[in-house]
Write an enzyme that holds these catalytic residues in place. Structure first.
Site, mmCIF file in Angstrom:
data_model
loop_
_atom_site.group_PDB
_atom_site.id
_atom_site.type_symbol
_atom_site.label_atom_id
_atom_site.label_comp_id
_atom_site.label_asym_id
_atom_site.label_seq_id
_atom_site.Cartn_x
_atom_site.Cartn_y
_atom_site.Cartn_z
ATOM 1 N N GLU A 132 1.070 -0.704 -0.376
ATOM 2 C CA GLU A 132 -0.449 -0.227 -0.191
ATOM 3 C C GLU A 132 0.955 1.134 0.155
ATOM 4 O O GLU A 132 0.288 1.890 -0.928
ATOM 5 C CB GLU A 132 -0.977 -0.044 0.764
ATOM 6 C CG GLU A 132 -1.844 -1.750 1.226
ATOM 7 C CD GLU A 132 -2.672 -0.509 -0.292
ATOM 8 O OE1 GLU A 132 -3.182 -1.035 -0.803
ATOM 9 O OE2 GLU A 132 -4.424 -0.530 0.384
ATOM 10 N N THR A 187 -5.524 7.563 -4.343
ATOM 11 C CA THR A 187 -5.495 7.438 -2.895
ATOM 12 C C THR A 187 -4.875 8.698 -2.790
ATOM 13 O O THR A 187 -5.161 9.168 -2.023
ATOM 14 C CB THR A 187 -5.413 5.906 -2.725
ATOM 15 O OG1 THR A 187 -6.041 4.976 -3.157
ATOM 16 C CG2 THR A 187 -5.551 6.152 -1.264
HETATM 17 N N1 HSE Z 1 -8.578 4.634 4.555
HETATM 18 C C1 HSE Z 1 -8.334 4.658 3.062
HETATM 19 C C2 HSE Z 1 -8.779 5.633 2.600
HETATM 20 C C3 HSE Z 1 -8.541 4.014 2.298
HETATM 21 O O1 HSE Z 1 -9.380 7.116 2.499
HETATM 22 O O2 HSE Z 1 -7.563 6.414 2.198
HETATM 23 C C4 HSE Z 1 -8.404 3.770 0.539
HETATM 24 O O3 HSE Z 1 -9.112 2.837 -0.132
#
Ligand code: HSE
Length: 320
Positions: A132, A187
């Site tokens: 990630e 993201t």
């Molecule tokens: N918690 C993370 C965000 C998840 O919201 O940035 C990304 O899939």
């Protein structure tokens, strides 16, 4: 006889409304598949990627699959162990359904089963977070943890920012609709639009809803779940990146969903209900709303994947 191991890892809805970086839910498809073959040359190689339209990096050290496999070998394998990997994408990229997480988790478990099978799967969490970090710029755990363990998972931050992934109870019969518009939001971008500071009122509102949401999932109280999905930390800022967001959510509620929101960092949206026919109508209504905003989208109806990443045989058929 081949010693090749095949592992699938499911799509996930991270955050689930108010649970930013804490809550995540594994879905019964789609899945990424990683195959792994042990070698004795100490090298991690990515032999082939399919299902990505050629858009993912093929160098092992530039792809989350290779980085995670290397991390698993470093942490757990005997010196000199290597692995050959094949990645078959079932998840759409950059969609908010945990695409990089599913690849990372499948790679971690496939590598462990192929090379160091005694390793407990929960111990793979930190390695998957490195995937990630590479793919999204942040080692957020709330996609990888449910993809690894299955079900509803809370990522509990401990001393020193260690994260413990904790499986939470989920009542039977909850159905999740996801709708993926044909746009991508990395993201990193979805995180960059969020403020650095929040009012105490906003933080308390989110915390209270997380508590209510966990209770709602455990008891299967749909109204409680629906009443606890509103989020004040990410959604107000991210929804501007998603054309048609307000209309799609209003359409989901009109079609019978109890609530919903942005899946992870988006652009996919999710909605919650308890009936597959109703879920199909909810999905269709959301797709129509996106179409009104000029965006094509695809709806999926899923149960909750209770098992998480797992080894499959050669006859496993992809779920789309
Ligand atoms: N918690 C993370 C965000 C998840 O919201 O940035 C990304 O899939």
């Amino acid at each position: 006889m081949t010693s090749r191991v095949r592992v699938i890892a499911p799509a996930t809805v991270a955050n689930i409304g108010p649970g930013f970086d804490v809550l995540g839910l594994a879905l019964e498809g789609p899945y990424d598949l990683v195959e792994a073959e042990p070698t004795g040359d100490g090298i991690v190689s990515l032999v082939e990627i399919t299902g990505d339209d050629g858009s993912l990096p093929t160098e092992a050290n530039e792809n989350c699959v290779g980085v995670v496999a290397r991390d698993v070998l470093t942490r757990f394998a005997p010196a000199g162990a290597g692995v050959r990997l094949w990645l078959h994408k079932g998840l759409p990229l950059g969609s908010g359904l945990g695409s990089s997480a599913a690849s990372s988790v499948a790679a971690a478990l496939a590598t462990a089963v192929a090379v160091c099978p005694e390793v407990d799967r929960a111990a793979l969490l930190d390695a998957t977070r490195e995937g990630e970090r590479l793919a999204t710029g942040a080692a957020h755990p709330d996609n990888v943890a449910p993809s690894l363990l299955g079900g509803l998972v809370a990522c509990v931050v401990r001393e020193g920012d260690e994260v413990e992934a904790m499986r939470l109870p989920v009542a039977d019969g909850i159905v999740i609709v996801t709708v993926s518009p044909e746009i991508q939001i990395p993201t990193e971008e979805g995180r960059a639009v969020m403020p650095d500071r929040y009012s105490l009122a906003d933080v308390v509102a989110n915390m209270s809803r997380v508590a209510g949401l966990v209770a709602g999932f455990a008891s299967g109280d749909l109204e409680r779940i629906g009443g606890c999905l509103e989020d004040r930390l990410a959604t107000p800022y991210r929804k501007r990146l998603i054309p048609g967001f307000d209309d799609a959510m209003a359409s989901a509620l009109s079609a019978g969903a109890v609530g919903g929101g942005i899946s992870g960092a988006g652009p996919a949206l999710f909605a919650v209900t308890d009936d597959r026919d109703r879920a199909s109508r909810v999905g269709a209504a959301m797709v129509e709303a996106f179409a009104r905003a000029g965006v094509r989208s695809v709806a999926r109806v899923s149960g909750i994947d209770d098992r998480g990443a797992r080894v499959v045989g050669p006859d496993w058929v992809p779920v789309t």
